[in-house]
Design a protein around this motif. Sequence first.
Motif, PDB file in Angstrom:
ATOM      1  N   GLU A 178      28.977  -7.619 -59.640  1.00 43.50           N
ATOM      2  CA  GLU A 178      29.224  -8.557 -60.815  1.00 43.50           C
ATOM      3  C   GLU A 178      30.432  -9.679 -60.233  1.00 43.50           C
ATOM      4  O   GLU A 178      31.118  -9.148 -59.484  1.00 43.50           O
ATOM      5  CB  GLU A 178      29.590  -7.894 -62.185  1.00 43.50           C
ATOM      6  CG  GLU A 178      30.841  -7.025 -62.180  1.00 43.50           C
ATOM      7  CD  GLU A 178      31.248  -6.438 -63.313  1.00 43.50           C
ATOM      8  OE1 GLU A 178      30.431  -6.608 -64.177  1.00 43.50           O
ATOM      9  OE2 GLU A 178      32.622  -5.850 -63.503  1.00 43.50           O
ATOM     10  N   SER A 260      35.401  -1.353 -57.976  1.00 41.02           N
ATOM     11  CA  SER A 260      36.115  -2.051 -59.029  1.00 41.02           C
ATOM     12  C   SER A 260      37.690  -1.388 -59.158  1.00 41.02           C
ATOM     13  O   SER A 260      38.575  -2.357 -59.953  1.00 41.02           O
ATOM     14  CB  SER A 260      35.390  -1.932 -60.614  1.00 41.02           C
ATOM     15  OG  SER A 260      35.338  -0.723 -60.831  1.00 41.02           O
ATOM     16  N   LYS A 264      33.260   2.065 -64.286  1.00 35.04           N
ATOM     17  CA  LYS A 264      32.213   1.008 -64.778  1.00 35.04           C
ATOM     18  C   LYS A 264      31.007   1.484 -64.859  1.00 35.04           C
ATOM     19  O   LYS A 264      30.496   2.678 -64.314  1.00 35.04           O
ATOM     20  CB  LYS A 264      32.055  -0.015 -63.501  1.00 35.04           C
ATOM     21  CG  LYS A 264      33.460  -0.845 -63.393  1.00 35.04           C
ATOM     22  CD  LYS A 264      33.310  -1.972 -64.310  1.00 35.04           C
ATOM     23  CE  LYS A 264      34.549  -3.125 -64.204  1.00 35.04           C
ATOM     24  NZ  LYS A 264      34.532  -4.084 -65.193  1.00 35.04           N
ATOM     25  N   THR A 268      24.963  -1.915 -64.694  1.00 32.92           N
ATOM     26  CA  THR A 268      25.148  -3.216 -65.353  1.00 32.92           C
ATOM     27  C   THR A 268      26.170  -3.745 -64.456  1.00 32.92           C
ATOM     28  O   THR A 268      26.104  -5.066 -64.327  1.00 32.92           O
ATOM     29  CB  THR A 268      25.803  -3.031 -66.738  1.00 32.92           C
ATOM     30  OG1 THR A 268      26.976  -2.495 -66.843  1.00 32.92           O
ATOM     31  CG2 THR A 268      24.463  -2.803 -67.943  1.00 32.92           C
ATOM     32  N   PHE A 269      26.785  -3.075 -63.663  1.00 27.85           N
ATOM     33  CA  PHE A 269      27.892  -3.877 -62.731  1.00 27.85           C
ATOM     34  C   PHE A 269      27.044  -4.456 -61.510  1.00 27.85           C
ATOM     35  O   PHE A 269      27.552  -5.391 -60.918  1.00 27.85           O
ATOM     36  CB  PHE A 269      28.715  -2.670 -62.096  1.00 27.85           C
ATOM     37  CG  PHE A 269      29.766  -3.077 -61.246  1.00 27.85           C
ATOM     38  CD1 PHE A 269      31.044  -3.672 -61.520  1.00 27.85           C
ATOM     39  CD2 PHE A 269      29.344  -3.057 -59.693  1.00 27.85           C
ATOM     40  CE1 PHE A 269      32.007  -3.735 -60.704  1.00 27.85           C
ATOM     41  CE2 PHE A 269      30.466  -3.327 -58.740  1.00 27.85           C
ATOM     42  CZ  PHE A 269      31.650  -3.987 -59.174  1.00 27.85           C
ATOM     43  N   TRP A 270      25.977  -3.611 -61.125  1.00 31.86           N
ATOM     44  CA  TRP A 270      25.071  -4.101 -59.901  1.00 31.86           C
ATOM     45  C   TRP A 270      24.072  -5.110 -60.511  1.00 31.86           C
ATOM     46  O   TRP A 270      23.126  -4.600 -61.374  1.00 31.86           O
ATOM     47  CB  TRP A 270      24.651  -3.241 -59.237  1.00 31.86           C
ATOM     48  CG  TRP A 270      25.660  -2.017 -58.557  1.00 31.86           C
ATOM     49  CD1 TRP A 270      26.061  -1.277 -58.896  1.00 31.86           C
ATOM     50  CD2 TRP A 270      26.571  -2.529 -57.484  1.00 31.86           C
ATOM     51  NE1 TRP A 270      27.088  -0.489 -58.549  1.00 31.86           N
ATOM     52  CE2 TRP A 270      27.425  -1.392 -57.360  1.00 31.86           C
ATOM     53  CE3 TRP A 270      26.587  -3.615 -56.775  1.00 31.86           C
ATOM     54  CZ2 TRP A 270      28.382  -1.196 -56.441  1.00 31.86           C
ATOM     55  CZ3 TRP A 270      27.828  -3.651 -55.629  1.00 31.86           C
ATOM     56  CH2 TRP A 270      28.585  -2.283 -55.503  1.00 31.86           C
ATOM     57  N   LYS A 271      24.204  -6.495 -60.340  1.00 29.82           N
ATOM     58  CA  LYS A 271      23.090  -7.371 -60.742  1.00 29.82           C
ATOM     59  C   LYS A 271      21.688  -7.041 -60.355  1.00 29.82           C
ATOM     60  O   LYS A 271      21.413  -7.042 -59.014  1.00 29.82           O
ATOM     61  CB  LYS A 271      23.579  -8.949 -60.269  1.00 29.82           C
ATOM     62  CG  LYS A 271      24.977  -9.278 -60.572  1.00 29.82           C
ATOM     63  CD  LYS A 271      25.174 -10.725 -59.709  1.00 29.82           C
ATOM     64  CE  LYS A 271      26.845 -11.228 -59.985  1.00 29.82           C
ATOM     65  NZ  LYS A 271      27.114 -12.498 -59.381  1.00 29.82           N
TER      66      LYS A 271
END
Length: 285
Positions: A178, A260, A264, A268-271
């Motif tokens: 992200e 990060s 996390k 959702t962190f990895w597009k």
Amino acid sequence: MQGTDRTVMMHFPNSQQASSLKIIQEPTSQIRAFYFKKSLLAQVEELEYANNYAIYFLFSDLENPSVYIGQSTQGIKRLRDHLREKDFWQYGILFVTDNNSFDKLAIDFLEHQFIQLFKRSSFIVENRDLRNTKPTINWFAHATMNTFTNQITFLLEALGVSIQEEEKENDRKLFPAEGEREASLYIHDGQFYLTKGSILHRPQERLKNWNDQGKLYHKLNARIDQLIDVKQAEIIDEGTVRLLQDVVCSSPSAAADLCSGTSKNGWTFWKGLEEEGKNFGRLNY
């Protein structure tokens, strides 16, 4: 992809049989390989360290090459049984450590790992049990096991046995991190890999005061230190490191935490991974 220079030492216990019996080892590694023709098995038993805990490979050199992958708590002595039970092989390669640091869990994991690697190669795997269930190892042992795997793979290559898959980087589906973070993740054989070049961040100081008594803070620091120790990552500055090779992670969230410096949701962190995750049943959330 251009590789890096590596050096090996080679020893010939009997110079008159140099092509049939040799020992090979990297100068800074405890792992050594014994290459031997089937007829010289008894001679290998007399060599130093040859009876330590081991993983071994028995090869045919016929038109359609095949391999048997095994483990032994008695090193080369275990192969006596294969003289009686298996007649397909002409030569073998045995891997041990000088300090006998392989334990039962290590050789069990390595046996599984190399069966899976050879299954994807041009070799026919002679094992009846193809070890489809991966042995359970703790989170901190993964880096060590991956280092062992990489070192053994290199020594096999140096001895003329190639199990490297064709480079498929262009075919990988990468999931970028992200924001503007320099990191990406891909999935291979159901496992999650942080890509070489990804930037990892030391855990944020505020994690020390979380309700987990700072467990995540210390866990992330220990993981990063371990990656540096085994030369899978390099220090950029006090707070960041860069991966020097692809590294497997237990989940997308574990990978996201490393990149990060805090906790996390990896899906959702990895597009783009959220949609992909539906195909995995959102495992290892």
